[in-house]
Design a protein around this motif. Structure first.
Motif, short mmCIF file in Angstrom:
data_model
loop_
_atom_site.label_atom_id
_atom_site.label_comp_id
_atom_site.label_asym_id
_atom_site.label_seq_id
_atom_site.Cartn_x
_atom_site.Cartn_y
_atom_site.Cartn_z
N GLY A 247 39.03 39.76 41.43
CA GLY A 247 40.28 39.89 41.22
C GLY A 247 40.83 41.10 42.09
N GLU A 248 40.25 40.60 43.91
CA GLU A 248 41.01 41.32 44.49
C GLU A 248 41.32 39.76 46.00
OE1 GLU A 248 38.52 43.80 47.39
OE2 GLU A 248 39.01 45.92 45.69
N ASN A 249 42.76 40.58 46.55
CA ASN A 249 42.92 38.98 47.42
C ASN A 249 41.68 38.92 48.59
OD1 ASN A 249 44.20 37.26 49.36
ND2 ASN A 249 46.14 38.17 48.56
N PRO B 26 21.55 45.62 50.95
CA PRO B 26 20.99 45.47 49.56
C PRO B 26 22.75 46.23 48.58
CG PRO B 26 18.98 45.88 50.10
CD PRO B 26 20.29 45.76 51.50
N GLY B 27 23.15 46.28 47.48
CA GLY B 27 23.57 46.72 46.63
C GLY B 27 25.58 46.75 47.41
N ALA B 28 25.18 46.36 48.68
CA ALA B 28 26.80 46.55 49.37
C ALA B 28 27.72 45.09 48.15
CB ALA B 28 26.85 46.06 50.39
N GLU B 29 28.71 45.24 48.08
CA GLU B 29 30.09 44.77 47.57
C GLU B 29 30.41 43.72 48.78
OE1 GLU B 29 33.19 45.85 44.85
OE2 GLU B 29 32.07 45.43 43.40
N ILE B 30 30.39 42.18 48.37
CA ILE B 30 30.84 41.35 49.78
C ILE B 30 32.38 40.77 49.36
CG2 ILE B 30 30.81 39.47 50.74
CD1 ILE B 30 27.43 39.80 49.77
N VAL B 31 32.37 41.10 47.93
CA VAL B 31 33.60 40.37 47.41
C VAL B 31 34.08 40.87 46.14
CG1 VAL B 31 34.84 38.05 46.38
CG2 VAL B 31 33.83 38.55 48.54
N THR B 32 34.98 41.31 45.88
CA THR B 32 35.46 41.94 45.18
C THR B 32 35.98 41.72 43.47
OG1 THR B 32 35.37 44.30 45.66
CG2 THR B 32 36.36 43.88 44.27
N ARG C 45 36.93 30.60 48.48
CA ARG C 45 37.63 29.21 48.00
C ARG C 45 38.76 28.94 48.63
NH1 ARG C 45 35.74 28.36 41.45
NH2 ARG C 45 33.75 29.23 41.58
N PRO C 46 38.81 28.37 49.59
CA PRO C 46 40.24 28.14 50.49
C PRO C 46 41.35 27.80 49.29
CG PRO C 46 37.69 26.56 50.98
CD PRO C 46 37.67 27.26 50.05
N LEU C 47 42.23 28.00 49.39
CA LEU C 47 43.68 27.83 49.25
C LEU C 47 43.21 28.71 47.61
CD1 LEU C 47 43.91 24.11 49.44
CD2 LEU C 47 44.60 26.18 50.40
N ARG C 48 42.65 28.97 46.95
CA ARG C 48 42.45 30.43 46.33
C ARG C 48 41.66 31.15 46.05
NH1 ARG C 48 40.89 26.85 40.59
NH2 ARG C 48 42.54 25.21 40.69
N PRO C 49 42.83 32.90 47.10
CA PRO C 49 42.38 33.76 47.73
C PRO C 49 42.13 35.19 46.54
CG PRO C 49 44.73 33.58 47.59
CD PRO C 49 44.65 32.72 46.81
N ILE C 50 42.11 34.70 45.20
CA ILE C 50 42.01 35.91 44.43
C ILE C 50 40.42 35.37 43.94
CG2 ILE C 50 42.68 36.71 42.32
CD1 ILE C 50 44.65 37.24 44.11
N ALA C 51 39.43 36.02 44.29
CA ALA C 51 38.28 36.64 44.01
C ALA C 51 38.30 35.95 42.04
CB ALA C 51 37.33 37.60 44.58
N PRO C 52 37.04 35.64 41.59
CA PRO C 52 36.85 35.27 40.13
C PRO C 52 35.74 36.43 39.81
CG PRO C 52 36.15 33.21 40.94
CD PRO C 52 36.93 34.22 42.27
N TYR C 53 35.13 37.00 40.93
CA TYR C 53 33.78 37.90 40.09
C TYR C 53 33.50 38.38 41.57
CZ TYR C 53 32.46 32.75 41.86
OH TYR C 53 33.11 32.21 42.98
#
Length: 261
Positions: A64-66, A56-62, A103-111
């Protein structure tokens, strides 16, 4: 769920677990992105998948990151968060078992995607998954369906935040959790169902656009009306499923379907 709380899974179990595991025996097999896959397609996915656990609390995706990996939640709940320029954060969605993150083909995380509970994921290297996706219509079709489910859910959530009362908001939230809890067992929402509450009262307030005091009052109101019982702050027992759905509002739709986050 601040970024400062992010840390790797501790103890004797490593973050990455490469144990052999048969997709056909997976608990989310018939709801996840691979649910339409043939045995041959599953064999391709099995060659590339791996597992990871998050506290709990761990960031899975950040934001703006690729992102290099994507995959399905097997166990646990993940919060999707957006951060404004002044540091304010808003939970914009919850991800449940069988939902897909990335999201396939969109590597930049939006959130940001942050583990709310202990989370276990089935992950794929992005480039390998995209290559398999390009050659497998069943996988592509299921992913499209899940993305459309996510779009419908987002529109329903706009209605919830913009037009519903506090009672309707909390009732809708509890219906989402109830339907996801019951779906994992292949059962409809019924009286007596005990539903885990993954969020704190503060996080629920943030998610629903309410104050903590309002959330607490609404929980007390539902208990007083004998719609739910509250054995703890992290669980409810559904006493009257029909009334809970009624209180969720006439525009209620199940926004908890499988989605791509």
């Amino acid at each position: 769920m601040s970024k400062g709380s992010v840390r790797a899974l501790s103890g004797t179990t490593p973050d990455f677990v490469y144990k052999p595991h048969c997709c056909a025996d997976c608990a989310i097999r018939h709801r996840a992105v691979c649910s339409y896959s043939t045995p041959a397609e599953l064999a391709l996915l099995e060659q590339t998948k791996f597992y990871r656990n998050y506290e709990p609390g761990a960031e899975i995706v950040t934001e703006g990151e690729n992102t290099k990996v994507l995959g399905s939640v097997i166990d646990g709940v993940v919060a999707l968060q957006k951060t404004l320029a002044d540091g304010r954060r808003q939970i914009v969605g919850l991800v449940f078992p069988s939902d897909f993150i990335g999201r396939p083909l969109r590597p930049i995380a939006p959130y940001d995607a942050v583990a709310v509970t202990p989370v276990r994921m089935c992950l794929f290297d992005r480039s390998k998954f995209e290559a398999i996706l390009a050659e497998n219509a069943n996988l592509e079709r299921r992913l499209l369906e899940m993305m459309l489910d996510e779009l419908d859910a987002a529109r329903e959530w706009m209605l919830l935040l913009g037009r519903k009362t506090a009672t309707e908001k909390l009732s809708s939230f509890l219906m989402i959790l109830s339907r996801r809890a019951s779906a994992l067992n292949g059962m409809p929402v019924a009286n007596g169902l005990e539903v885990p509450i993954p969020l704190t009262r503060e996080a629920i307030a943030e998610f629903l656009g309410l104050t903590i005091e309002t959330v607490s009052r609404q929980f007390s109101l539902l208990r007083k009306r004998k719609v739910v019982d509250l054995p703890s702050k992290r669980a409810v027992i559904i006493l009257d499923a029909t009334e809970l759905q009624t209180l969720a509002g006439s525009g209620w739709e199940d926004v908890s379907t499988n989605a791509v986050a």
